[in-house]
Design a protein around this motif. Structure first.
Motif, PDB file in Angstrom:
ATOM      1  N   LEU A 198      46.628  43.438  32.992  1.00 42.03           N
ATOM      2  CA  LEU A 198      46.406  42.292  33.933  1.00 42.03           C
ATOM      3  C   LEU A 198      47.675  42.183  34.927  1.00 42.03           C
ATOM      4  N   THR A 199      47.302  42.056  36.218  1.00 44.22           N
ATOM      5  CA  THR A 199      48.334  41.836  37.125  1.00 44.22           C
ATOM      6  C   THR A 199      48.901  40.425  37.246  1.00 44.22           C
ATOM      7  N   ARG A 200      48.186  39.543  36.697  1.00 40.90           N
ATOM      8  CA  ARG A 200      48.743  38.204  36.534  1.00 40.90           C
ATOM      9  C   ARG A 200      47.923  37.376  35.498  1.00 40.90           C
ATOM     10  N   ALA A 201      48.620  36.390  35.017  1.00 33.39           N
ATOM     11  CA  ALA A 201      47.941  35.625  33.766  1.00 33.39           C
ATOM     12  C   ALA A 201      46.579  35.237  34.267  1.00 33.39           C
ATOM     13  N   VAL A 202      45.842  35.108  33.043  1.00 32.49           N
ATOM     14  CA  VAL A 202      44.364  34.443  33.141  1.00 32.49           C
ATOM     15  C   VAL A 202      44.205  33.541  32.160  1.00 32.49           C
ATOM     16  N   ALA A 203      43.472  32.521  32.633  1.00 33.74           N
ATOM     17  CA  ALA A 203      43.099  31.468  31.501  1.00 33.74           C
ATOM     18  C   ALA A 203      41.747  31.657  30.671  1.00 33.74           C
ATOM     19  N   ALA A 204      41.731  31.184  29.705  1.00 36.22           N
ATOM     20  CA  ALA A 204      40.587  31.083  28.874  1.00 36.22           C
ATOM     21  C   ALA A 204      39.246  30.719  29.531  1.00 36.22           C
ATOM     22  N   GLU A 205      38.265  31.370  29.497  1.00 35.62           N
ATOM     23  CA  GLU A 205      36.910  31.069  30.179  1.00 35.62           C
ATOM     24  C   GLU A 205      36.939  31.585  31.755  1.00 35.62           C
ATOM     25  N   GLU A 206      38.070  32.117  31.863  1.00 28.98           N
ATOM     26  CA  GLU A 206      37.946  32.565  33.399  1.00 28.98           C
ATOM     27  C   GLU A 206      37.174  33.756  33.754  1.00 28.98           C
ATOM     28  N   ILE A 207      36.303  33.773  34.780  1.00 27.80           N
ATOM     29  CA  ILE A 207      35.537  34.889  35.065  1.00 27.80           C
ATOM     30  C   ILE A 207      36.218  36.158  35.563  1.00 27.80           C
ATOM     31  N   LEU A 208      36.376  37.212  34.917  1.00 31.88           N
ATOM     32  CA  LEU A 208      37.277  38.285  35.257  1.00 31.88           C
ATOM     33  C   LEU A 208      36.955  38.929  36.490  1.00 31.88           C
ATOM     34  N   GLN A 209      37.812  39.142  37.501  1.00 32.25           N
ATOM     35  CA  GLN A 209      37.739  39.572  38.765  1.00 32.25           C
ATOM     36  C   GLN A 209      38.489  41.028  38.679  1.00 32.25           C
ATOM     37  N   TRP A 210      38.027  42.127  39.810  1.00 34.02           N
ATOM     38  CA  TRP A 210      38.736  43.112  39.680  1.00 34.02           C
ATOM     39  C   TRP A 210      40.371  42.926  40.189  1.00 34.02           C
ATOM     40  N   ASP A 211      40.570  42.249  41.095  1.00 32.13           N
ATOM     41  CA  ASP A 211      42.005  41.699  41.627  1.00 32.13           C
ATOM     42  C   ASP A 211      42.878  41.350  40.496  1.00 32.13           C
ATOM     43  N   ARG A 212      42.343  41.036  39.248  1.00 34.14           N
ATOM     44  CA  ARG A 212      43.092  40.792  38.097  1.00 34.14           C
ATOM     45  C   ARG A 212      43.803  41.856  37.469  1.00 34.14           C
ATOM     46  N   LEU A 213      43.231  42.998  37.744  1.00 34.89           N
ATOM     47  CA  LEU A 213      43.478  44.345  36.833  1.00 34.89           C
ATOM     48  C   LEU A 213      44.165  45.321  37.686  1.00 34.89           C
ATOM     49  N   ALA A 214      45.329  45.829  37.153  1.00 26.95           N
ATOM     50  CA  ALA A 214      46.162  46.841  37.929  1.00 26.95           C
ATOM     51  C   ALA A 214      45.116  48.304  37.860  1.00 26.95           C
ATOM     52  N   ALA A 215      45.471  49.226  38.647  1.00 27.26           N
ATOM     53  CA  ALA A 215      44.624  50.465  38.727  1.00 27.26           C
ATOM     54  C   ALA A 215      44.671  51.076  37.434  1.00 27.26           C
ATOM     55  N   ALA A 216      43.496  51.761  37.046  1.00 25.44           N
ATOM     56  CA  ALA A 216      43.500  52.397  36.070  1.00 25.44           C
ATOM     57  C   ALA A 216      44.328  53.702  36.081  1.00 25.44           C
ATOM     58  N   ALA A 217      45.140  53.941  34.760  1.00 23.85           N
ATOM     59  CA  ALA A 217      46.007  55.088  34.815  1.00 23.85           C
ATOM     60  C   ALA A 217      45.275  56.640  35.174  1.00 23.85           C
ATOM     61  N   ALA A 218      46.081  57.355  35.784  1.00 22.71           N
ATOM     62  CA  ALA A 218      45.462  58.717  36.377  1.00 22.71           C
ATOM     63  C   ALA A 218      45.284  59.536  34.794  1.00 22.71           C
ATOM     64  N   ALA A 219      44.310  60.106  34.814  1.00 22.86           N
ATOM     65  CA  ALA A 219      43.879  60.918  33.478  1.00 22.86           C
ATOM     66  C   ALA A 219      44.804  62.150  33.408  1.00 22.86           C
TER      67      ALA A 219
END
Length: 681
Positions: A660-681
């Motif tokens: 997570l790039t920032r804190a999220v609250a319970a029942e929040e609808i998850l958006q892509w901008d809350r997530l860091a980029a996936a680690a390279a394989a």
């Protein structure tokens, strides 16, 4: 003398390879088609040309240019849509000679109602013919077909009056554009007729049709004096020039009854030529004569398909065994060779009263139902905590409460009922089913013993849930595809392809009730062919007409909401069917044979009104509890529920393990901008 240059349109037609073989040494033949690559490869490429379709504004001008460039002497049109345009252009002098009757003759014969009335006006026998809305009191079976069309498109045999409105729904047309015709028993013939430039009858070649699938597959020329005499009377009445084709039945008593006249050559044109008739020479012959060209009777046409193989991406399909029939409680019950399998959606219409539920089961069993289905409605597996009843327009019924409370207090079927309901269904001779929505529902279903597992439209793209079902339950899985786009459907079929007990799918319009134009029933044969799977129809329309149209489109199983009384209060009562109506619904479907429709070329996506429901009725990935920035997500941190305004369920594998790039609250609808980029394989 140089051979005449002849341009044949509809160059990809079934008989044109034979025309080339039979005539290319006598005439300089050219073939034109609106589709590139469809003309038989036996015809040299320099004799093939692509032209615009008849619907293009450039059709006539482009054809005229091609005729000038290739110095064409004669056009032989083979496509109905081109005929009025070519008749008009010929009058204006923009084209070379066209092997075609007058514009009036063309217009009359292309309109199947006008054709029948014109023949009757000239005293020529014809099957009883009228508009579709005039035929309800005719003797059945009868034939329905579009007023204009070709290649048997839209032609259907109807066994009962209730199928007339169903046909109109299936075709998406008005009664004024559909012709009803008496169904005549006898031998079918397709008759090549040619008149010269002076309207003298020069050739009649009756062809007995032995096998037909849209076009004639097996046929033979036949000397038939009754047909020849009828063609002579027809020619004297209308005096057309050029070729035309009489499609007729000859009854056991020898009466000739034409059901269509095509004002052009047909795909059996090549058989008349092979039998010894040269239509181009006869048409141009200036000899005044009443003698007609001789032909060889008994010459057979046998068509074989030419197969080409081109690599493409494999499409997910179910196995042949699974797609032939699904077994329920050890018996084959769902499949194209079996009677239609009909499920009653009790849903929430028992009003959370067990006695009412039992009454409903007795009523639907008496109606002849195959399977009763209930909703368990696990609130936490359907909707997130932040959604209100007003999101579904149900606050007027249940007050301004959360949607979870609404499902739990007013709509959920108590789980303790199910063993009794299951046993009562079996006692009444019905199968037992319920809709489940998530992992809790799956664990419950493993315990209660469902005969059929149903997945609602809201979960058709919930791939993690669907994967969890595969081979966990010893029952077939049925999935509804309301609001579904084609990639959703492809992914779901692929996911369930390995489920041992099998899977089948419902075409569905997730609008309650839908309008006829929103049903898109042509998707039924398209999807069944695309996936090699069993498809049915989850019917939210009023009446039986939509279901009959679906049956004609190839549906083998049906789902219908039922109620004891539509006047009751509740979300599903108003569009549900009452017991006496349901009995008629079942009887009508069982009396209706399965259709064998033509398969559309493309999938028709949901209408804008249905697509708007996706945001409220499909699901997203929801945060289960407060989480800090930097937390790496696990399966315990999220769940899947409505609404669909966030990351869809199918992306769950790409979400788990992300930070997570920032804190999220319970029942929040998850958006892509809350997530860091996936680690390279």
């Amino acid at each position: 003398m140089k051979p005449r240059r002849i341009l044949i349109t509809g160059g990809g037609g079934a008989g044109n390879e034979a025309l080339w073989r039979l005539l290319h040494t006598r005439y300089e033949l050219h073939f034109a088609d609106a589709q590139a690559g469809v003309i038989d490869p036996a015809i040299p490429a320099d004799r093939c040309v692509v032209i615009p379709s008849a619907g293009s504004p450039d059709f006539v001008s482009c054809l005229a240019r091609i005729c000038r460039e290739r110095r064409i002497d004669l056009i032989v049109p083979c496509v109905d849509e081109e005929l009025p345009l070519l008749a008009a252009a010929r009058q204006q002098g923009t084209l070379p000679e066209v092997l075609l009757g007058s514009g009036e003759f063309v217009a009359t014969m292309l309109d199947k109602l006008a054709f029948a009335r014109a023949l009757q006006a000239h005293g020529l026998a014809v099957p009883r013919t009228g508009l579709a809305d005039e035929a309800a009191d005719w003797r059945f079976p009868l034939i329905l077909k579009p007023r204009s069309g070709r290649g048997s498109r839209g032609v259907m045999r109807l066994e009962q009056p209730a199928q007339i409105p169903a046909y109109l729904i299936l075709q998406g047309t008005e009664p004024t554009q559909v012709v009803a015709q008496e169904c005549i028993a006898g031998q079918e013939y397709t008759v090549f007729v040619l008149a010269d430039r002076h309207a003298q009858l020069r050739a009649v070649v009756p062809v007995r049709v032995d096998s037909k699938r849209g076009i004639t597959i097996r046929a033979a020329t036949e000397a038939n004096p009754a047909i020849t005499a009828y063609a002579a009377r027809f020619q004297a009445a209308f005096r057309p020039t050029g070729p035309y084709n009489i499609q007729c039945m000859v009854t056991a008593a020898g009466e000739v009854l034409p059901f269509e006249v095509n004002p052009r050559v047909s795909t059996t044109f090549c058989l008349a030529i092979a039998a010894g008739v040269d239509p181009f020479a006869l048409y141009a012959d200036e000899t005044v004569t009443t003698a007609m060209a001789a032909f060889a009777p008994g010459l057979r046409l046998i068509r074989h398909w030419h197969n080409e193989f081109q690599p493409s991406a494999p499409m997910p399909t179910l196995s042949t065994h699974e797609s032939t029939a699904l077994s329920v409680r050890g018996q084959p019950k769902i499949g194209p060779a079996l009677r239609p399998y009909i499920m009653a959606e009790v849903g929430t219409n028992h009003n959370r009263d067990l006695a009412t539920a039992r009454t409903m089961l007795r009523e639907i069993a008496a109606a002849g139902c195959d399977c009763a289905k209930f909703q368990i409605y696990e609130p936490e597996e359907i909707v997130s905590a932040g959604v209100r009843a007003s999101a579904y327009g149900l606050d007027k019924l249940y007050g301004d409460i959360s949607a979870r409370e609404m499902f739990g207090r007013h709509l959920q079927t108590p789980k303790e009922w199910f063993p009794e309901l299951r046993d009562y269904c079996h006692e009444l001779g019905m199968d037992f089913s319920a809709t489940i929505h998530g992992p809790h529902g799956l664990r419950w279903a493993e315990q209660v013993g469902l005969d059929v597992v149903k997945i609602a439209s809201m979960d058709h793209n919930n791939l993690p849930f669907l994967r969890s079902l595969v081979n966990r339950l010893p029952a077939p899985i049925l999935v509804s595809f309301g609001m579904a786009q084609l990639p959703d459907i492809d992914a779901t079929v692929k996911t369930l392809a390995s489920h041992g007990p099998g899977a089948a799918f419902f075409h569905c319009c997730a609008v309650y009730p839908p309008k006829p134009e929103e049903l898109r029933l042509g998707n039924l044969p398209f999807l069944a062919k695309r996936h090699g799977a069993i498809f049915g129809f989850s019917d939210h329309a009023m009446g039986v007409e939509a279901a009959l149209a679906a049956r004609a489109a190839g549906a083998v199983l049906f789902e219908k909401h039922i109620t004891l009384d539509r006047r009751q209060s509740g979300p599903d009562h108003p569009f549900a069917m009452q017991p006496e109506e349901f009995a008629e619904y079942i009887a009508t479907l069982r009396a209706t044979p399965l259709g064998r429709p033509k398969v559309p070329a493309e999938f028709v996506p949901p209408t804008a009104r249905e697509l708007r429901n996706r945001s409220e009725y499909l699901k997203s990935i929801i945060i289960r509890r407060d989480l800090p920035a930097g937390h790496r997500l696990t399966a315990d941190d999220v769940y899947l529920a409505r609404p669909a305004s966030g990351i869809p369920p199918g992306e769950l594998d790409h979400v788990l393990g992300r930070v997570l790039t920032r804190a999220v609250a319970a029942e929040e609808i998850l958006q892509w901008d809350r997530l860091a980029a996936a680690a390279a394989a």
